[in-house]
Design a protein around this motif. Structure first.
Motif, PDB file in Angstrom:
ATOM      1  N   GLN A   1      58.285  -3.216 121.844  1.00 40.29           N
ATOM      2  CA  GLN A   1      58.148  -2.567 123.138  1.00 40.29           C
ATOM      3  C   GLN A   1      57.742  -3.589 124.195  1.00 40.29           C
ATOM      4  O   GLN A   1      57.011  -4.550 123.902  1.00 40.29           O
ATOM      5  CB  GLN A   1      57.105  -1.450 123.073  1.00 40.29           C
ATOM      6  CG  GLN A   1      57.109  -0.557 124.300  1.00 40.29           C
ATOM      7  CD  GLN A   1      56.437   0.772 124.022  1.00 40.29           C
ATOM      8  OE1 GLN A   1      56.009   1.037 122.923  1.00 40.29           O
ATOM      9  NE2 GLN A   1      56.341   1.607 125.035  1.00 40.29           N
ATOM     10  N   ALA A   2      58.210  -3.388 125.414  1.00 41.61           N
ATOM     11  CA  ALA A   2      57.897  -4.310 126.510  1.00 41.61           C
ATOM     12  C   ALA A   2      56.391  -4.449 126.680  1.00 41.61           C
ATOM     13  O   ALA A   2      55.647  -3.470 126.616  1.00 41.61           O
ATOM     14  CB  ALA A   2      58.531  -3.806 127.807  1.00 41.61           C
ATOM     15  N   GLY A   3      55.946  -5.682 126.913  1.00 41.49           N
ATOM     16  CA  GLY A   3      54.529  -5.950 127.147  1.00 41.49           C
ATOM     17  C   GLY A   3      53.739  -6.212 125.885  1.00 41.49           C
ATOM     18  O   GLY A   3      52.558  -6.565 125.949  1.00 41.49           O
ATOM     19  N   ASP A   4      54.363  -6.027 124.710  1.00 39.38           N
ATOM     20  CA  ASP A   4      53.664  -6.190 123.442  1.00 39.38           C
ATOM     21  C   ASP A   4      53.907  -7.589 122.877  1.00 39.38           C
ATOM     22  O   ASP A   4      54.838  -8.288 123.277  1.00 39.38           O
ATOM     23  CB  ASP A   4      54.143  -5.137 122.445  1.00 39.38           C
ATOM     24  CG  ASP A   4      52.996  -4.533 121.653  1.00 39.38           C
ATOM     25  OD1 ASP A   4      51.925  -5.172 121.588  1.00 39.38           O
ATOM     26  OD2 ASP A   4      53.174  -3.433 121.098  1.00 39.38           O
ATOM     27  N   VAL A   5      53.062  -7.994 121.924  1.00 36.42           N
ATOM     28  CA  VAL A   5      53.239  -9.276 121.252  1.00 36.42           C
ATOM     29  C   VAL A   5      53.325  -9.035 119.748  1.00 36.42           C
ATOM     30  O   VAL A   5      52.817  -8.032 119.240  1.00 36.42           O
ATOM     31  CB  VAL A   5      52.088 -10.252 121.563  1.00 36.42           C
ATOM     32  CG1 VAL A   5      52.051 -10.580 123.041  1.00 36.42           C
ATOM     33  CG2 VAL A   5      50.737  -9.690 121.115  1.00 36.42           C
ATOM     34  N   ALA A   6      53.930  -9.974 119.034  1.00 33.53           N
ATOM     35  CA  ALA A   6      54.148  -9.785 117.605  1.00 33.53           C
ATOM     36  C   ALA A   6      52.898 -10.031 116.781  1.00 33.53           C
ATOM     37  O   ALA A   6      52.719  -9.415 115.720  1.00 33.53           O
ATOM     38  CB  ALA A   6      55.267 -10.707 117.130  1.00 33.53           C
ATOM     39  N   ALA A   7      52.028 -10.919 117.243  1.00 36.29           N
ATOM     40  CA  ALA A   7      50.880 -11.281 116.406  1.00 36.29           C
ATOM     41  C   ALA A   7      49.679 -11.672 117.251  1.00 36.29           C
ATOM     42  O   ALA A   7      49.818 -12.259 118.337  1.00 36.29           O
ATOM     43  CB  ALA A   7      51.251 -12.432 115.475  1.00 36.29           C
ATOM     44  N   THR A   8      48.488 -11.350 116.753  1.00 37.95           N
ATOM     45  CA  THR A   8      47.236 -11.849 117.326  1.00 37.95           C
ATOM     46  C   THR A   8      46.355 -12.362 116.192  1.00 37.95           C
ATOM     47  O   THR A   8      46.388 -11.844 115.075  1.00 37.95           O
ATOM     48  CB  THR A   8      46.465 -10.762 118.112  1.00 37.95           C
ATOM     49  OG1 THR A   8      46.043  -9.722 117.209  1.00 37.95           O
ATOM     50  CG2 THR A   8      47.325 -10.171 119.210  1.00 37.95           C
ATOM     51  N   HIS A   9      45.598 -13.387 116.490  1.00 37.61           N
ATOM     52  CA  HIS A   9      44.693 -13.989 115.502  1.00 37.61           C
ATOM     53  C   HIS A   9      43.614 -14.731 116.282  1.00 37.61           C
ATOM     54  O   HIS A   9      43.897 -15.709 116.971  1.00 37.61           O
ATOM     55  CB  HIS A   9      45.469 -14.936 114.585  1.00 37.61           C
ATOM     56  CG  HIS A   9      44.633 -15.590 113.530  1.00 37.61           C
ATOM     57  ND1 HIS A   9      45.148 -16.481 112.616  1.00 37.61           N
ATOM     58  CD2 HIS A   9      43.304 -15.499 113.238  1.00 37.61           C
ATOM     59  CE1 HIS A   9      44.187 -16.892 111.806  1.00 37.61           C
ATOM     60  NE2 HIS A   9      43.061 -16.317 112.161  1.00 37.61           N
ATOM     61  N   ALA A  10      42.389 -14.276 116.176  1.00 33.62           N
ATOM     62  CA  ALA A  10      41.290 -14.846 116.946  1.00 33.62           C
ATOM     63  C   ALA A  10      40.656 -16.034 116.236  1.00 33.62           C
ATOM     64  O   ALA A  10      40.274 -15.938 115.066  1.00 33.62           O
ATOM     65  CB  ALA A  10      40.222 -13.785 117.200  1.00 33.62           C
ATOM     66  N   ASP A  11      40.537 -17.135 116.939  1.00 36.48           N
ATOM     67  CA  ASP A  11      39.661 -18.226 116.502  1.00 36.48           C
ATOM     68  C   ASP A  11      38.271 -17.885 117.035  1.00 36.48           C
ATOM     69  O   ASP A  11      38.030 -17.933 118.244  1.00 36.48           O
ATOM     70  CB  ASP A  11      40.154 -19.556 117.075  1.00 36.48           C
ATOM     71  CG  ASP A  11      39.241 -20.732 116.733  1.00 36.48           C
ATOM     72  OD1 ASP A  11      38.127 -20.504 116.215  1.00 36.48           O
ATOM     73  OD2 ASP A  11      39.632 -21.881 117.010  1.00 36.48           O
ATOM     74  N   THR A  12      37.355 -17.505 116.159  1.00 38.34           N
ATOM     75  CA  THR A  12      36.016 -17.070 116.584  1.00 38.34           C
ATOM     76  C   THR A  12      34.948 -18.130 116.320  1.00 38.34           C
ATOM     77  O   THR A  12      33.759 -17.828 116.328  1.00 38.34           O
ATOM     78  CB  THR A  12      35.616 -15.770 115.862  1.00 38.34           C
ATOM     79  OG1 THR A  12      35.640 -15.987 114.437  1.00 38.34           O
ATOM     80  CG2 THR A  12      36.573 -14.641 116.211  1.00 38.34           C
ATOM     81  N   SER A  13      35.363 -19.367 116.106  1.00 35.12           N
ATOM     82  CA  SER A  13      34.404 -20.411 115.748  1.00 35.12           C
ATOM     83  C   SER A  13      33.343 -20.626 116.825  1.00 35.12           C
ATOM     84  O   SER A  13      32.184 -20.930 116.505  1.00 35.12           O
ATOM     85  CB  SER A  13      35.137 -21.727 115.454  1.00 35.12           C
ATOM     86  OG  SER A  13      35.951 -22.123 116.543  1.00 35.12           O
ATOM     87  N   ALA A  14      33.705 -20.465 118.096  1.00 31.34           N
ATOM     88  CA  ALA A  14      32.727 -20.657 119.173  1.00 31.34           C
ATOM     89  C   ALA A  14      31.634 -19.592 119.118  1.00 31.34           C
ATOM     90  O   ALA A  14      30.441 -19.896 119.213  1.00 31.34           O
ATOM     91  CB  ALA A  14      33.422 -20.634 120.529  1.00 31.34           C
ATOM     92  N   LEU A  15      32.031 -18.332 118.957  1.00 32.06           N
ATOM     93  CA  LEU A  15      31.054 -17.254 118.896  1.00 32.06           C
ATOM     94  C   LEU A  15      30.221 -17.337 117.615  1.00 32.06           C
ATOM     95  O   LEU A  15      29.050 -16.934 117.597  1.00 32.06           O
ATOM     96  CB  LEU A  15      31.752 -15.906 118.998  1.00 32.06           C
ATOM     97  CG  LEU A  15      30.877 -14.672 119.229  1.00 32.06           C
ATOM     98  CD1 LEU A  15      30.002 -14.832 120.469  1.00 32.06           C
ATOM     99  CD2 LEU A  15      31.725 -13.416 119.352  1.00 32.06           C
ATOM    100  N   GLU A  16      30.815 -17.885 116.567  1.00 29.48           N
ATOM    101  CA  GLU A  16      30.078 -18.041 115.303  1.00 29.48           C
ATOM    102  C   GLU A  16      28.888 -18.973 115.463  1.00 29.48           C
ATOM    103  O   GLU A  16      27.888 -18.859 114.739  1.00 29.48           O
ATOM    104  CB  GLU A  16      31.022 -18.557 114.215  1.00 29.48           C
ATOM    105  CG  GLU A  16      32.024 -17.508 113.736  1.00 29.48           C
ATOM    106  CD  GLU A  16      33.128 -18.099 112.875  1.00 29.48           C
ATOM    107  OE1 GLU A  16      32.913 -19.218 112.318  1.00 29.48           O
ATOM    108  OE2 GLU A  16      34.195 -17.482 112.775  1.00 29.48           O
ATOM    109  N   LEU A  17      28.944 -19.889 116.428  1.00 30.15           N
ATOM    110  CA  LEU A  17      27.819 -20.784 116.686  1.00 30.15           C
ATOM    111  C   LEU A  17      26.597 -20.025 117.200  1.00 30.15           C
ATOM    112  O   LEU A  17      25.470 -20.517 117.101  1.00 30.15           O
ATOM    113  CB  LEU A  17      28.217 -21.871 117.691  1.00 30.15           C
ATOM    114  CG  LEU A  17      29.290 -22.856 117.209  1.00 30.15           C
ATOM    115  CD1 LEU A  17      29.670 -23.824 118.322  1.00 30.15           C
ATOM    116  CD2 LEU A  17      28.806 -23.628 115.982  1.00 30.15           C
ATOM    117  N   LEU A  18      26.823 -18.820 117.747  1.00 27.91           N
ATOM    118  CA  LEU A  18      25.709 -17.961 118.173  1.00 27.91           C
ATOM    119  C   LEU A  18      25.217 -17.075 117.035  1.00 27.91           C
ATOM    120  O   LEU A  18      24.239 -16.348 117.188  1.00 27.91           O
ATOM    121  CB  LEU A  18      26.129 -17.075 119.355  1.00 27.91           C
ATOM    122  CG  LEU A  18      26.473 -17.761 120.676  1.00 27.91           C
ATOM    123  CD1 LEU A  18      26.786 -16.714 121.745  1.00 27.91           C
ATOM    124  CD2 LEU A  18      25.352 -18.676 121.139  1.00 27.91           C
ATOM    125  N   GLY A  19      25.929 -17.104 115.890  1.00 24.36           N
ATOM    126  CA  GLY A  19      25.542 -16.289 114.747  1.00 24.36           C
ATOM    127  C   GLY A  19      26.479 -15.150 114.434  1.00 24.36           C
ATOM    128  O   GLY A  19      26.189 -14.310 113.584  1.00 24.36           O
TER     129      GLY A  19
END
Length: 352
Positions: free
Chosen positions: A308-326
């Protein structure tokens, strides 16, 4: 510590207001209770917070919770410039968490003006309130949708978000830029959170899990886009709230790593920060649906459709920065789906 939570009748805002109240913060929740989806669900969330649903529907009146003496609610629109200005002056929040917005990628294709009004004009009123009333920490909702045409997975906050593919995504990118200007000009600590496919109890009816469960119980079919060839970084609500709480307790600071000759988009010489907030373990959409089917013990009918228009096939978060806060997500998809289904049955009084 006085905290203003906008979007408090919404999915994430409700859970955050509850968590803050339980932790002893003095919370004022704000929401317009609009009709983007069933307002009765929003009122039911407020009732869980101890807010009388009839009083909650009155505009501009602070209503005290019957369950938490440190929690109040007010019905107000972010675009009410005078009302927002007065609210900041009277309540004097030290922390603001802005979760109110016009949500939904697909809805933005048909109702673009709603996104400009709520997400741009409304957010500007929040920034002005923070600027003029001594707010010490602003945390606001961005979105994983800002990554747009970027296909370099996992998504890193430092990488390009210059090519959004929906007006919703563009409005969230605009929020990040607006926040940076206020951080730079007025030394306002501002943290933007790029949420990745949040799900769980009290979720939104327009989100995938809610739609899939509804179809299963009603024996109707679901639309599966891109013929099921999609993956999402599905993130359970409790993990999201834990991440927001970390940002509330750790205001953004200027970064010594910021290089103005080669600037990153997630840090600044101003007190400004952007974080991904997801599970960082994406699942294929069909695997997610299979988890729902296992929990329900039945197969869901599927309509396989093109992207569908406006959608993307995949998402994957790199959360390493937030992991530094715990930050450390704990809830698996099977566990999260089970918790949602249990809530869904309870809320809709389903005995099956």
């Amino acid at each position: 510590m006085r905290v203003l939570v906008t979007g408090a009748a919404g999915f994430i805002g409700f859970h955050l207001a509850l968590a803050l109240a339980k932790e002893g913060y003095f919370v004022l929740g704000l929401d317009s209770i609009n009709d983007y989806y069933d307002a009765n669900l929003k009122l039911a969330r407020l009732k869980e917070l101890g807010i009388d649903d009839s009083k909650a529907q009155l505009w501009g009146q602070r209503v005290k919770s019957k369950s938490y003496e440190n929690l109040e609610f007010i019905r107000m629109d972010l675009c009410d410039e005078d009302g927002i200005r007065s609210l900041f002056s009277e309540f004097k929040p030290k922390i603001v968490v802005n979760l109110a917005a016009q949500a939904g990628v697909r809805y933005s294709l048909e109702h673009p003006q709603s996104y400009i009004k709520s997400n741009i004009e409304g957010f500007c009123n929040i920034l002005e309130g923070c600027r003029h009333h001594g707010v010490e920490n602003l945390v606001y909702a961005s979105s994983s949708s800002v990554y747009g045409l970027n296909k370099n997975l996992p998504f890193s906050e430092a990488k390009s978000t210059e090519h959004p593919i929906s007006l919703y995504a563009a409005s969230k990118k605009a929020n990040e830029m607006m926040a940076h200007s206020y951080s730079h000009l007025f030394n306002l600590p501002a943290t933007g959170l790029r949420f990745f496919t949040v799900y769980g109890p009290w979720g939104r009816p327009d989100m995938a899990l809610f739609k899939f469960a509804k179809a299963a119980f009603e024996n109707t079919s679901i639309d599966v886009y891109n013929h099921g060839d999609m993956q999402r970084d599905f993130t359970y609500i409790d993990d999201i709230i834990a991440g927001i709480m970390l940002c509330i307790k750790n205001p953004a600071k200027p970064s010594s790593e910021f290089d103005p000759t080669n600037p990153r988009s997630d840090i600044s010489s101003a007190p400004y920060r952007i974080y991904n907030i997801g599970r960082s373990k994406p699942a294929k959409l069909l695997e997610y649906i299979a988890a729902i089917e296992r929990e329900l013990g039945k197969e869901i009918k599927k309509n396989m459709l093109p992207m569908q228009a406006g959608d993307v096939a995949a998402t994957h978060a790199d959360t390493s920065a937030l992991e530094l806060l715990g930050y450390k997500p704990k809830i698996s998809i099977d566990e999260g789906v089970a918790k949602f289904i249990a809530w869904y049955k309870s809320y809709f009084k389903i005995r099956a």
